[in-house]
Design a protein around this motif. Sequence first.
Motif, PDB file in Angstrom:
ATOM      1  N   VAL A 125       0.838  -1.208   0.000  1.00  0.00           N
ATOM      2  CA  VAL A 125       0.000   0.000   0.000  1.00  0.00           C
ATOM      3  C   VAL A 125       0.875   1.261   0.000  1.00  0.00           C
ATOM      4  O   VAL A 125       0.613   2.212  -0.745  1.00  0.00           O
ATOM      5  N   PHE A 126       1.927   1.254   0.811  1.00  0.00           N
ATOM      6  CA  PHE A 126       2.862   2.393   0.845  1.00  0.00           C
ATOM      7  C   PHE A 126       3.455   2.619  -0.547  1.00  0.00           C
ATOM      8  O   PHE A 126       3.507   3.741  -1.054  1.00  0.00           O
ATOM      9  N   GLU A 127       3.876   1.523  -1.172  1.00  0.00           N
ATOM     10  CA  GLU A 127       4.495   1.618  -2.505  1.00  0.00           C
ATOM     11  C   GLU A 127       3.477   2.129  -3.543  1.00  0.00           C
ATOM     12  O   GLU A 127       3.820   2.935  -4.407  1.00  0.00           O
ATOM     13  N   ALA A 128       2.240   1.658  -3.401  1.00  0.00           N
ATOM     14  CA  ALA A 128       1.187   2.136  -4.327  1.00  0.00           C
ATOM     15  C   ALA A 128       1.009   3.641  -4.156  1.00  0.00           C
ATOM     16  O   ALA A 128       0.879   4.381  -5.139  1.00  0.00           O
ATOM     17  N   GLY A 129       1.042   4.121  -2.917  1.00  0.00           N
ATOM     18  CA  GLY A 129       0.948   5.566  -2.650  1.00  0.00           C
ATOM     19  C   GLY A 129       2.085   6.300  -3.334  1.00  0.00           C
ATOM     20  O   GLY A 129       1.902   7.360  -3.935  1.00  0.00           O
ATOM     21  N   LYS A 130       3.282   5.700  -3.282  1.00  0.00           N
ATOM     22  CA  LYS A 130       4.438   6.345  -3.912  1.00  0.00           C
ATOM     23  C   LYS A 130       4.254   6.414  -5.437  1.00  0.00           C
ATOM     24  O   LYS A 130       4.527   7.430  -6.057  1.00  0.00           O
ATOM     25  N   LEU A 131       3.790   5.328  -6.029  1.00  0.00           N
ATOM     26  CA  LEU A 131       3.664   5.329  -7.493  1.00  0.00           C
ATOM     27  C   LEU A 131       2.609   6.309  -7.985  1.00  0.00           C
ATOM     28  O   LEU A 131       2.837   7.040  -8.941  1.00  0.00           O
ATOM     29  N   THR A 136       1.641  12.009 -10.275  1.00  0.00           N
ATOM     30  CA  THR A 136       1.269  13.427 -10.176  1.00  0.00           C
ATOM     31  C   THR A 136       2.520  14.298 -10.224  1.00  0.00           C
ATOM     32  O   THR A 136       2.564  15.322 -10.925  1.00  0.00           O
ATOM     33  N   TYR A 137       3.552  13.871  -9.500  1.00  0.00           N
ATOM     34  CA  TYR A 137       4.801  14.616  -9.455  1.00  0.00           C
ATOM     35  C   TYR A 137       5.439  14.711 -10.852  1.00  0.00           C
ATOM     36  O   TYR A 137       5.821  15.794 -11.318  1.00  0.00           O
ATOM     37  N   ALA A 138       5.515  13.551 -11.530  1.00  0.00           N
ATOM     38  CA  ALA A 138       6.207  13.515 -12.833  1.00  0.00           C
ATOM     39  C   ALA A 138       5.468  14.344 -13.883  1.00  0.00           C
ATOM     40  O   ALA A 138       6.080  14.816 -14.835  1.00  0.00           O
ATOM     41  N   THR A 139       4.164  14.514 -13.725  1.00  0.00           N
ATOM     42  CA  THR A 139       3.396  15.219 -14.766  1.00  0.00           C
ATOM     43  C   THR A 139       3.047  16.664 -14.360  1.00  0.00           C
ATOM     44  O   THR A 139       2.272  17.321 -15.052  1.00  0.00           O
ATOM     45  N   THR A 140       3.644  17.142 -13.246  1.00  0.00           N
ATOM     46  CA  THR A 140       3.286  18.481 -12.747  1.00  0.00           C
ATOM     47  C   THR A 140       3.461  19.565 -13.793  1.00  0.00           C
ATOM     48  O   THR A 140       2.655  20.486 -13.869  1.00  0.00           O
ATOM     49  N   SER A 141       4.525  19.463 -14.599  1.00  0.00           N
ATOM     50  CA  SER A 141       4.799  20.574 -15.527  1.00  0.00           C
ATOM     51  C   SER A 141       4.179  20.377 -16.907  1.00  0.00           C
ATOM     52  O   SER A 141       4.432  21.167 -17.812  1.00  0.00           O
ATOM     53  N   GLU A 285       5.957  11.785  -2.208  1.00  0.00           N
ATOM     54  CA  GLU A 285       6.181  12.242  -3.591  1.00  0.00           C
ATOM     55  C   GLU A 285       5.557  13.604  -3.865  1.00  0.00           C
ATOM     56  O   GLU A 285       5.999  14.314  -4.758  1.00  0.00           O
ATOM     57  N   THR A 286       4.485  13.943  -3.141  1.00  0.00           N
ATOM     58  CA  THR A 286       3.699  15.113  -3.578  1.00  0.00           C
ATOM     59  C   THR A 286       3.713  16.289  -2.606  1.00  0.00           C
ATOM     60  O   THR A 286       3.153  17.336  -2.924  1.00  0.00           O
ATOM     61  N   LYS A 287       4.317  16.111  -1.426  1.00  0.00           N
ATOM     62  CA  LYS A 287       4.091  17.186  -0.450  1.00  0.00           C
ATOM     63  C   LYS A 287       4.708  18.520  -0.847  1.00  0.00           C
ATOM     64  O   LYS A 287       4.249  19.552  -0.385  1.00  0.00           O
ATOM     65  N   ASN A 288       5.672  18.501  -1.759  1.00  0.00           N
ATOM     66  CA  ASN A 288       6.230  19.791  -2.196  1.00  0.00           C
ATOM     67  C   ASN A 288       5.447  20.415  -3.340  1.00  0.00           C
ATOM     68  O   ASN A 288       5.711  21.559  -3.715  1.00  0.00           O
ATOM     69  N   ILE A 289       4.513  19.674  -3.904  1.00  0.00           N
ATOM     70  CA  ILE A 289       3.774  20.280  -5.030  1.00  0.00           C
ATOM     71  C   ILE A 289       2.309  20.573  -4.700  1.00  0.00           C
ATOM     72  O   ILE A 289       1.721  21.481  -5.258  1.00  0.00           O
ATOM     73  N   THR A 357      -4.514  12.289   7.521  1.00  0.00           N
ATOM     74  CA  THR A 357      -4.103  13.084   6.353  1.00  0.00           C
ATOM     75  C   THR A 357      -3.214  14.238   6.820  1.00  0.00           C
ATOM     76  O   THR A 357      -2.123  14.451   6.268  1.00  0.00           O
ATOM     77  N   LYS A 358      -3.680  14.945   7.837  1.00  0.00           N
ATOM     78  CA  LYS A 358      -2.906  16.105   8.334  1.00  0.00           C
ATOM     79  C   LYS A 358      -1.527  15.662   8.794  1.00  0.00           C
ATOM     80  O   LYS A 358      -0.527  16.315   8.506  1.00  0.00           O
ATOM     81  N   GLN A 359      -1.483  14.566   9.563  1.00  0.00           N
ATOM     82  CA  GLN A 359      -0.184  14.100  10.090  1.00  0.00           C
ATOM     83  C   GLN A 359       0.789  13.800   8.950  1.00  0.00           C
ATOM     84  O   GLN A 359       1.955  14.182   9.012  1.00  0.00           O
ATOM     85  N   ASN A 360       0.313  13.130   7.912  1.00  0.00           N
ATOM     86  CA  ASN A 360       1.228  12.735   6.848  1.00  0.00           C
ATOM     87  C   ASN A 360       1.680  13.883   5.977  1.00  0.00           C
ATOM     88  O   ASN A 360       2.786  13.867   5.444  1.00  0.00           O
ATOM     89  N   PHE A 361       0.806  14.860   5.799  1.00  0.00           N
ATOM     90  CA  PHE A 361       1.199  16.000   4.961  1.00  0.00           C
ATOM     91  C   PHE A 361       1.693  17.174   5.799  1.00  0.00           C
ATOM     92  O   PHE A 361       1.890  18.268   5.308  1.00  0.00           O
ATOM     93  N   GLN A 362       1.829  16.911   7.114  1.00  0.00           N
ATOM     94  CA  GLN A 362       2.356  17.903   8.059  1.00  0.00           C
ATOM     95  C   GLN A 362       1.660  19.253   7.959  1.00  0.00           C
ATOM     96  O   GLN A 362       2.296  20.294   7.852  1.00  0.00           O
TER      97      GLN A 362
END
Length: 363
Positions: A125-131, A136-141, A285-289, A357-362
Amino acid sequence: MQSQDQLFLICAHFLESECIKRIEPLTSGHINDTYHIVSEKDEYVLQRLNTHVFNNYISLIQNKVTISNYIKKFYNKNGSPYKTITVIKTKGDSFYLENNDSIWILMHYIRESQVFYKAPNKDVVFEAGKLYGNFTYATTSVDCSKISEILPDFHSVPLRLKQFEKALKLASNKRRKASQSWIDLINNYRRSMCELWKLKENNTLPRRITHNDTKLSNILFSKTDPVKGLAVIDLDTVMPGLVHFDFGDSIRSICSTATEDDDNLNKVSINLDYYNAFCMGYANETKNILTPLEISYLPLGVQTLIFIMGLRFLTDFLNNDTYYKTDYQLHNLVRASNQFTLFNSVIENLDSIKTITKQNFQL
Ligand code: GN1
Ligand code: MG
């Protein structure tokens, strides 16, 4: 289902000089017909697009090619461990038009891979979250205006409610009666479930490239190391949209204690440990975007996407099963009941979901 002879002829348009050894159906999709092709040299995935659903198939294929080429370049540049799909051309085009009515596409099969229909453990599940986060990260631009909206309003609750109401009017008494408890649930939540769509329509939330079918089985995992994700596949429904569509649909599929087709509703609930693991991988993968506003609406995305799928399955049941492939008479009702049971479980656990959600995205 196509005959083997027909399939061999179709493959020849893409692979003129390769001898095909084996063709086997891959049956997990609900819309297209898909086959695994093994030739003397390589392995492929052959797909016949359902042109009733995807009438804008030229744009669908263009989207697929544009996004997969973009991701490939991005991964090469950034030394990513992940892969993406590769669409193979015939002599001329990226598809083969058979008898003026069937559209076929061919892709490379990513070898040494496997899919899961139900998450076996938290690491997967963690790995699925990463993928999915990485997609989303790879297609941001990517410039969203370069990607066609091939199924307009695909995740619009107002549209899905309209389709549901039409189906309800035309449905048989028997099918309407069998759906009654879910019809009441839909009416209770119809207003609140339109909120996310409103935020999209008034541009409160940013448009991003979205996958729009982020189920667990659309991630390939390594056959030898099952917690290692290899690639996000099925780029059929890539369109501009809200990140909440992908996040919500992932949770629906990956963090349920049962598969979408399970008819034992006692087995269906949201697994909060899995929710935490998915958020962890996704946030990685996404917290900076993602913006704080986007993050604050992720739990609403979970509710909305599960609601939409319940609604779509129930609508198809009321319509006598014209959209999704079904294996038995009550299949769509079972799927709808399963989704609405999951929806109720999410509502019951909403406070925990918001905290995790809040905890994980700080936030
Ligand atoms: C359909 O065909 P498949 O299985 O990739 C559907 C998705 C649903 C999914 C439910 C174009 O996807 O929206 O989430 O079934 N695709 C379309 O399993 O309607
Ligand atoms: Mg799909």
